[in-house]
Design an enzyme around this catalytic site. Structure first.
Site: not given
Length: 621
Positions: A116, A158, A164-165, A208, A235, A275, A297
């Site tokens: 990220k 983060k 996946g939260g 989101h 999440h 996103e 993906r």
């Protein structure tokens, strides 16, 4: 064009890929673990290969075994679906090195978006708006704490390799920063073998928003508009829709253009999702929407994009992987109507959403809308994998139309004995704030218990249960059914639930429509508003006649056809005491606990009325 495809996944996405491949004339090879030997995707594929034991780490996550299966079966290409190895750059490269076609983006593109912090730096350089934060190499507690102060609380910690939260912590108070940082790092290390983190400004009214992008090997990149995935629990996405409610054309143009720039920055091929997090405190505005991450993906929620654009994204994946250009240009793509998807899980909301595994003895998802599933009646929800049962997808000319259709689909779910979140979904879809598109990622958390059905059936459900028993037994075809000397005929059934017994006369309750469910010799199950309500037919140890004293009462009018005990006999819990034939079904009445038969009024051949006390068992001391 690819002629034979191996699908390196399972469940509903494997079935989804098989369906499109078959329409394109492409032969399919399924892979499966021991637990999935008889799974639906295995039955649907042209051939299947066992790749190992049930745990995913020993089967679906073993890249070398999957590649070997592809080569042995003569498959030319591998489609990874989503999850498992779909965003594993090393696996993608291994597929290519083996001389096979990888149905996905280049490994370098996966790597570029895999961390990220690096992805944010790349996006900032490409002119994509990024959430204010810190992605520096200095990972000391002191530096991170200073950066958090500079960003301004609340902040979000983060994991750079997260997903996946996992590896996320919100910090409201500077005094809690160090402790929450340590907790986040431990989780990140355990989940991703990487404990590095980044910091982001916490968005107070977050929505989101994500954009579907598609690239090919000829340099073309298009977007297929946006989706709103704000309804999440811990999440994890629960309900997704397209287009995003409240999105005006100017904001849509800006966010979709930014998504295309992001995809071009990593030379993207195939299906991907950019996103964004939107600060929706003043509605959706282009200057308040920031890049979060890219999923390299196909997404779980891709059907809503397919529904509003008329595009088969899996077909596009296979064509682009075969070297063809994207089938449509940007100006040939448009939005028609509105689509919403709800994820139906085998879980029990009343017990903290614990997974509910086991055999699907009864499964009926109706015929409305679009249903993407990897199971059929008789299949098993395994404890080894994600407990998704299906994705329920509805399209409508308007958002209200789509909500109405999806709400009816969720209400109509019939699954037994596995528990599901169908009623929870229906409550969310029927919420006034959802209908008015007052959405953000805290929606479900705020609503809390209001979205969880209490499970207590109302009188109409009990009436339906009694009606089902009578109908299934053919009672209404018997002219003497319910006959009572010197009194008006009455058909009633004694239903037990949670240790309590209640005589129910369907004629005395409000009508219940539609009447759905089933009854057998031991129980009746009624489906209503996404829930399954079970009632026992034999009252054991309680009842109106002698509540709590071991009274064994007739659950409905019938004939005693067997008596297995005598007064004074010692019995064990579950021992059969007698058998009642009622409405052409046999009902075994059993001891509710260890004890002794102190009263026995039943005799073989006797006709008895509902709630007649047939025997009494006193508990052993």
């Amino acid at each position: 064009m690819i002629t034979k495809l191996l699908i390196a996944n399972r469940g509903e996405i494997a079935c989804r890929i098989i369906r499109t491949a078959r329409e394109m004339g492409i032969a399919t090879v399924a892979v499966h673990s021991d637990a999935d030997a008889n799974a639906l995707h295995v039955r649907q594929a042209d051939e299947a290969v066992n790749i190992g034991p049930s745990p995913a780490a020993e089967s679906y996550l073993r890249g070398e075994t999957i590649i070997a299966a592809a080569k042995a079966s003569g498959a030319e290409a591998i489609h990874p679906g989503y999850g498992f190895l779909s965003e594993n750059a090393a696996f993608a490269q291994a597929v290519i090195d083996a001389g096979l076609i990888w149905v996905g983006p280049r490994p370098a593109s996966i790597s570029a978006m895999g961390l990220k912090d690096a992805a944010k730096k790349l996006m900032r350089a490409a002119g994509v708006p990024v959430t204010p934060g810190y992605e520096g190499e200095d990972q000391s507690v002191e530096r991170l704490a200073r950066e958090a102060e500079a960003i301004g609380y609340p902040v979000l910690i983060k994991a750079v390799a997260g997903g996946g939260g996992k590896g996320m912590r919100k910090v409201d108070d500077p005094a809690a920063f160090a402790e929450l940082l340590d907790s986040c790092r431990r989780e990140a290390k355990a989940s991703f073998s990487n404990d590095e983190v980044l910091l982001e400004k916490w968005i107070t009214s977050p929505r989101h928003i994500e954009v579907q992008v598609f690239g090919d090997s000829h340099g073309n990149v298009v977007h297929l508009f946006e989706r709103d995935c704000s309804l999440q629990r811990r999440h994890q996405k629960v309900i997704e829709e397209a287009p995003a409610p409240g999105m005006d054309e100017a904001t849509r143009d800006a966010i979709c253009a930014a998504a295309v720039r992001a995809a071009k920055a990593v030379d993207y091929e195939g299906a991907g999702t950019i996103e964004f997090i939107a600060d929706a405190s003043e509605g959706l505005r282009a200057d308040c929407i920031f890049f979060m991450e890219m999923n390299t993906r196909l997404q779980v929620e891709h059907p809503v994009t397919e529904e509003i654009t008329g595009v088969d994204l899996v077909e596009w994946q296979l064509r682009v992987a075969s070297g063809e250009p994207i089938p449509l240009a940007q100006d040939e793509l448009s939005i028609e109507g509105h689509a919403i998807e709800a994820r139906l899980y085998a879980e029990d909301p009343a017990r903290g959403f614990l997974p509910s595994t086991g055999r699907l003895d009864h499964l009926d998802l109706g015929r409305a809308g679009r249903i993407e599933t990897g199971v059929e009646q008789g299949d098993t929800i395994s404890p080894f994998y994600d407990p998704m049962v299906a994705k329920l997808v509805a399209w409508g000319e308007t958002r209200d139309d789509a909500i109405d259709t999806l709400l009816a689909m969720a209400d109509g779910v019939e699954i037994w004995p596995v528990r599901t979140n169908a009623a929870f979904l229906a409550n969310a879809l029927g919420d006034d704030d959802f209908a008015s598109a007052r959405l953000d990622t805290g929606f479900i958390e705020r609503k809390g218990e209001a979205l969880i059905a209490d499970g207590e059936p109302d009188p109409s459900v009990r009436a339906a249960a009694a009606e089902l028993v009578l109908l299934s037994a053919g009672a209404y075809r018997d002219p003497l059914a319910g006959f009572r000397l010197n009194r008006a005929p009455r058909l009633s059934v004694a239903l037990s639930r949670d240790g309590e017994s209640q005589v129910v006369d369907p004629a005395g309750q409000a009508p219940f429509e539609p009447l759905t469910g089933f009854a057998d010799a031991d129980r009746v199950v009624v489906f209503h508003e996404g829930q399954a309500h079970e009632f026992g037919l034999a009252t054991r140890g309680s009842g109106a006649a002698a509540a709590g004293d071991g009274a064994i009462v007739a659950p409905m009018p019938g004939k005693v056809i067997a008596v297995d005990v005598a007064e004074g006999d010692a019995v064990k819990k579950g021992d059969r005491l007698l058998v009642l034939e009622a409405m052409k079904m046999e009902h075994a009445l059993t001891a509710p606990f260890d004890g002794r038969v102190t009263e026995l009024s039943a005799s073989e051949g006797a006709q008895v009325q509902v709630e007649t006390v047939l025997a009494v068992v006193e508990p052993a001391e």
